[in-house]
Scaffold this active site. Structure first.
Site, PDB file in Angstrom:
ATOM      1  N   ASP A  63      47.602  68.490  59.216  1.00 39.80           N
ATOM      2  CA  ASP A  63      47.516  69.756  58.838  1.00 39.80           C
ATOM      3  C   ASP A  63      47.695  71.100  58.879  1.00 39.80           C
ATOM      4  O   ASP A  63      47.221  70.737  60.210  1.00 39.80           O
ATOM      5  CB  ASP A  63      47.176  69.427  57.500  1.00 39.80           C
ATOM      6  CG  ASP A  63      47.285  70.217  55.845  1.00 39.80           C
ATOM      7  OD1 ASP A  63      48.593  70.777  55.879  1.00 39.80           O
ATOM      8  OD2 ASP A  63      47.247  69.389  54.486  1.00 39.80           O
ATOM      9  N   TRP A  64      47.792  71.815  58.241  1.00 37.61           N
ATOM     10  CA  TRP A  64      47.349  73.658  59.015  1.00 37.61           C
ATOM     11  C   TRP A  64      46.031  73.294  58.926  1.00 37.61           C
ATOM     12  O   TRP A  64      44.846  73.350  58.546  1.00 37.61           O
ATOM     13  CB  TRP A  64      47.896  74.687  57.688  1.00 37.61           C
ATOM     14  CG  TRP A  64      47.386  75.874  57.357  1.00 37.61           C
ATOM     15  CD1 TRP A  64      46.527  76.315  57.908  1.00 37.61           C
ATOM     16  CD2 TRP A  64      48.419  76.763  57.012  1.00 37.61           C
ATOM     17  NE1 TRP A  64      46.760  77.410  57.959  1.00 37.61           N
ATOM     18  CE2 TRP A  64      47.616  77.723  57.866  1.00 37.61           C
ATOM     19  CE3 TRP A  64      50.096  76.542  57.856  1.00 37.61           C
ATOM     20  CZ2 TRP A  64      48.900  79.035  57.709  1.00 37.61           C
ATOM     21  CZ3 TRP A  64      50.846  77.810  57.396  1.00 37.61           C
ATOM     22  CH2 TRP A  64      49.982  79.049  57.898  1.00 37.61           C
TER      23      TRP A  64
END
Ligand code: NOJ
Length: 788
Positions: free
Chosen positions: A293-294
């Site tokens: 994820d980011w």
């Protein structure tokens, strides 16, 4: 009477780890194909270490959902072959710009893979995923996904960060809107449908997009419903409930998986070999790639598991193949390979996984996007958005009025309708939390739709804003990106004045429709946890003041999160949950209010009486002291005081899982079962259904309606305690007045198994109680024995 037979095919996919598991077939045949892997290996052989690492880096050149890693010169990176993937770059012109660099200036001409949060539609915005789950209609999810893929591809995006299949049992967690709700079986069914809709079983189709199943894993169980928080749960619960939808998506062929921000039992999910290698690769046979994820790789530093190089190494070795906007893989992996800290074979394997997806998508043959005409919300796309929205609405309550029928549907002859509330004419708020590329200008609001239907018989008052002066912290949050200043102050609304105006408007009407909710654009979705679940601002006051006029009130709730509706449930005669309905919000709600469409949605998550009940879900484990009204209550009762209960509130949901009314009524016959006793060996030996539960369902009302028939089981004697009820089958059926249909649910290993103390799926001799009905309160009962 016409007797139609509906057989519901078992939904679980083929691969599993039963005692009798057959040889595994790859979940995605394309990614496993010999020819594709030969192409991958041939290319890999030509790549330098730096080019390989480049394939594992993903950067965002557009808007951010977290802190940006750094100011990077993307053209330069692309020209050096160090930009394997980009996100938040949208449109043929921009994606082609970078793609030309990659295809023309690099040595090996490897295309960039562009990814984006295409969640509930791309340009044509459909209802939010939790709403889609409320349709209990896999075809609806497929439709949303398919339009999303078609429109994303037109914008150069071949990879969507969807579906999110995290089980969400706590609506304080704002990301419940992106989920399929609280139940593993329903979520798994929807997960398969989303994957099918996006990928169409063939990544090579020009209008297919690769999915990213997220967030792996158990992100939805964040402690206290606070986003990004730690998760701690038994492996048994993890496997039986939380992992099931991801497994379903992987078995349906998902091409990529996104790791989650949370830690799980003390190990961050983004550096978790148990999740990413043991379960995902070894047990499920996943051949695609895992993206973090980011910034989640870089955030591992905050999880205190090492400095930058260490956390990047840990993430890669655990099984994260691509670093989303962390800027670590691109900068610290190659050096560690050279120093012998990371085997080059690990990098090779990660690159292989990424290249497989690029080849399967046909990006090497068709790297560019042909610019098309500007997007238009065509009648066809609007009709699809409206149909899906209409299926998602849940009629929570619909009282009969004195001397008349139920309040809803409204009569076309109603003289004056007052429409009141801050959601009634708010285009942006109808789009929902994840409408990255959705444009509010395409939204038809409820006010516009009712005006078109009623002309000057429609009265309108906004009533209040979504926030009032009391909501200090929320107001600050709303102004997060643009803090209040002397020129642009917070703008505290004068609620007393606008409520008084609304009351006057209500007094002039025969019926009042109130459109209330919470802001989908900044109170729902990521980083939007709440500690309270009521209407925000002065909305509750507005509701109470309008109800006090004595006019019949219909409450339309526009919030994609189970709100606390206790006062409304006690005082408002009709309540329609309409979530965040998308661009056709107005026509869809209006069609249901006036009975052109009969509501058929059912709740995918329990609605609480009070926030203190959270996490609240129907499939609870039993307690030795079940309170009055609990699903597992046995005849024995002790002193009620010493039961598992709250002193100041009931245990039960206000509106339970599976709940939803219709403008007609359905009656259920006594369920039957084709075989009542089955030897355990037989169940363990096959994946085929072994018995069938049948039930007659009849429309006893006066209009055609659609019912979601639900089947629940309870395993009453397992070696590991089992929930008091679990959904194991459902079917949507449409019945004309007086019509009866026979619905059949097959049962076999897939429905009967549970995870043993050794965390293996198993079936033991036991008795299953079985209920069939229109919600998790289903009462029509039968039983099945699994014998020695
Ligand atoms: C963070 C979110 O958690 C995830 O769902 C999303 O796909 C990425 N950002 C990319 O925007």
């Amino acid at each position: 009477m016409l007797r139609l037979i509906f057989t519901i095919l078992p939904l679980a996919a083929l691969a599993c780890t039963t005692a009798t598991a057959q040889t595994r077939t790859a979940p995605n045949q394309q990614l496993a194909s010999k020819e594709l892997n030969e192409r991958v290996d041939a290319l890999l052989k030509k790549m330098t270490l730096d080019e390989k690492v480049g394939q594992l880096a993903q950067y965002s050149a557009g808007w951010a959902t977290g802190p940006n890693a750094t100011e990077l010169r993307y053209d330069e990176l692309a020209a050096k072959g160090q930009l394997g993937s980009m996100l938040n770059v949208v449109g043929a012109a921009t994606t082609n710009h970078y793609q030309h660099i990659a295809m023309e200036k690099t040595r090996l001409h490897i295309p960039i893979l562009f990814g984006l949060d295409v969640i509930h539609g791309h340009r044509t915005i459909f209802p939010a995923p939790l709403a889609v789950a409320a349709s209990w209609d896999a075809a609806a999810a497929e439709t949303v996904a398919h339009y999303g893929a078609v429109e994303a591809r037109a914008d150069g995006i071949a990879w969507v960060f969807s579906p999110m299949v995290d089980i969400a049992r706590d609506p304080r967690w704002g990301r419940i809107i992106e989920s399929n709700g609280e139940d593993a079986y329903l979520s798994s069914a929807m997960a398969r449908a989303w994957v099918k809709g996006y990928q169409q079983g063939d990544l090579g189709k020009p209008d297919s997009a690769a999915v990213s199943v997220k967030h792996f894993a158990a992100y939805g169980a964040a402690i206290a419903g606070r986003d990004y928080n730690a998760v701690d749960m038994s492996e048994n619960q993890l496997r039986q409930v939380y992992l099931e939808p991801y497994r379903a998506a992987v078995e349906a062929g998902a091409a990529t998986v996104m790791s989650s921000f949370n830690s799980l039992n003390g190990v961050p999910a983004t550096a978790n070999p148990f999740l990413l290698t043991q379960i995902l690769r070894k047990e499920w046979g996943f051949d695609g790639f895992v993206v973090s994820d980011w910034g989640a790789v870089a955030e591992l530093k905050n999880h205190s598991i090492g400095d930058g190089p260490t956390v990047a190494r840990k993430a890669l070795l655990a099984g994260v193949d691509m670093d989303m906007e962390g800027n670590l893989y691109g900068t610290v992996i190659a050096q560690q390979v050279r120093e012998g800290k990371i085997p080059e074979s690990t990098v090779d394997e990660a690159v292989r996984r990424v290249l497989r997806v690029k080849f399967a998508l046909g990006l090497f043959e068709h790297p560019f996007t042909t610019p098309g005409p500007e997007y238009a919300a065509t009648p066809e796309r609007r009709a699809a958005a409206r149909r899906v929205a209409e299926e998602t609405f849940v009629l929570l309550k619909n009282d009969a009025m004195e001397g008349a029928g139920t309040l809803l549907p409204l009569s076309a002859k109603t003289k004056k309708v007052a429409l009141i509330g801050p959601m009634a004419d708010n285009q942006r708020e109808m789009l929902g939390a994840w409408a990255v590329t959705g444009d509010p200008k395409y939204v038809t609001t409820l006010k516009s739709a009712l005006a078109a239907r009623l002309g000057d018989r429609l009265l309108y008052a906004r009533g209040c804003e979504l926030l009032s002066g009391e909501d200090g912290a929320l107001l600050q949050r709303e102004h997060f990106n643009e803090p209040p200043s002397a020129e642009k102050p917070l703008g505290i609304p004068d609620d007393a004045k606008t409520i008084a105006e609304a009351v006057e408007t209500a007094k002039q009407a025969d019926v009042v429709v109130m459109a209330l909710g919470e802001s989908s654009s900044w109170m729902e979705g990521e980083a939007s946890s709440r500690a309270t679940l009521g209407f925000t601002g002065a909305q509750e006051q507005l509701l109470e003041a309008v109800v006090a006029t004595g006019k019949p009130v219909v409450l339309v709730v526009l919030a994609t999160r189970p709100l606390e509706l206790k006062w409304a449930a006690a005082h408002v005669p009709a309540i329609l949950e309409a979530w965040s309905p998308g661009i056709e919000a107005g026509p869809a709600v209006s069609n249901v209010l006036f009975g052109d469409v009969n509501p058929s949605g059912k709740l995918p998550a329990s609605f609480p009486r009070a926030v203190g009940q959270e996490p609240l879900y129907y499939a609870q484990l039993p307690t030795g002291r079940p309170a009055k009204g609990d699903l597992s209550r046995m005849p024995q009762v002790g002193d009620e005081r010493f039961m598992s209960r709250y002193m100041d509130e009931d245990n039960a949901a206000l509106f339970p899982f599976g709940w939803g009314l219709s403008y007609t009524r359905f009656s259920y016959g006594q369920p039957t079962i084709s075989r009542t006793d089955i030897p355990v060996k037989e169940v363990m030996a096959t994946r085929a259904p072994l018995t069938t539960v049948g039930v007659d369902v009849k429309n006893t009302g006066s209009v055609t309606g659609t019912e979601v028939v639900q089947l629940y089981l309870r395993n009453t004697a397992a070696s590991v305690e089992q929930p008091v009820r679990e959904l194991k089958g459902f079917a949507r059926i449409t019945l004309t007045p007086g019509e009866q249909k026979h619905v059949e649910f097959p049962l076999g290993f897939d429905e009967l198994n549970f995870y043993s103390a050794e965390n293996k799926r198993t079936v033991e001799p036991t008795t299953y109680k079985i209920w069939v009905g229109g919600s998790s309160l289903a009462a029509a009962e039968t039983a099945l024995k699994v014998v020695e």
